[in-house]
Enzyme design. Structure first.
Site, short mmCIF file in Angstrom:
data_model
loop_
_atom_site.label_atom_id
_atom_site.label_comp_id
_atom_site.label_asym_id
_atom_site.label_seq_id
_atom_site.Cartn_x
_atom_site.Cartn_y
_atom_site.Cartn_z
CG PHE A 130 1.10 3.37 -0.72
CD1 PHE A 130 0.69 2.67 -1.85
CD2 PHE A 130 0.29 4.37 -0.23
CE1 PHE A 130 -0.51 2.97 -2.48
CE2 PHE A 130 -0.91 4.69 -0.84
CZ PHE A 130 -1.31 3.99 -1.98
CB ALA A 139 8.62 -3.08 4.23
CB CYS A 165 6.04 2.24 5.94
SG CYS A 165 6.73 0.74 5.22
#
EC number: 2.3.1.181
Length: 209
Positions: free
Chosen positions: A73, A143, A174
């Site tokens: 995520f 990310a 994550c």
């Protein structure tokens, strides 16, 4: 030559995904050159192929989209520069090596942040780009989640510029419990997105010749 394409206004994630996949197909078919899309998304949580549902803590009416990229995520929204490199790793000047490609992405972002005096680094077994804040605790500033189709890359990188970091509270970013996130603004760097884009383009050419 790789062209940089900037979407000037915030774009819905699903719309950008359609745009990206259409362009990937054109690159595969030899109908378009390699490109790097620079976008800013409307608020959304996205889940990669390795997500666990319990890592979505509270979506707070923010849409949740399940994607085909790697990773878990993350949050996309205002003040975050999202970068979608669409590169053909099968070309003679590239290498069919996804791990090498990710390392090159990391180097690109680390070098770009260094221009602003931000000393970023990677952590073994933790995908993304990290910095140490004033309390010397590692915080994620970018990310990374990629995918490849017929050796053409898509998805990419999200860098927090002036992002509302409280939006990350709805997820375990994550999949890393107790991990912190940060932004250029939080680190004392205030810059317009367009100016940051110029640095990205200059540093890109040094890595992806």
């Amino acid at each position: 030559m790789v062209q940089f394409i900037t979407i000037p206004t915030p774009i819905d994630y699903q719309d950008s995904l359609m745009l990206m996949e259409d362009y990937v197909n054109k690159v595969i078919d030899g109908e378009a050159p390699e490109a790097v899309y620079l976008v800013e998304h409307l608020d959304v949580y996205t889940a990669g192929t390795n997500y666990k549902q319990e890592e979505l803590l509270n979506h707070n009416n923010i849409p949740v989209i399940y994607t085909g990229r790697g990773g878990k995520f993350t949050f996309h929204g205002a003040g975050q520069r999202v970068i979608y490199p669409i590169l053909n790793l099968a070309l003679p000047n590239r290498t069919k090596d996804l791990k090498l490609y990710v390392r090159m992405l990391e180097e690109w972002i680390i070098n770009s942040l260094d221009i602003f005096g931000i000393k970023a680094y990677i952590i073994k077994n933790k995908v993304g780009i990290w910095v140490k804040t004033n309390d010397d605790i590692p915080s994620k500033i970018a990310a990374i989640g990629v995918r490849v189709r017929k050796w053409v890359t898509y998805h990419g990188i999200a860098i927090n510029i002036s992002t509302d970091l409280s939006k990350f509270n709805g997820i375990i970013p994550c999949g890393l419990e107790n991990s912190l996130v940060t932004s250029l603004n939080q680190l004392g760097v205030y810059i317009e997105m367009t100016e940051f884009d110029k640095i990205l383009e200059v540093e890109f050419i040094k890595i992806f010749k």
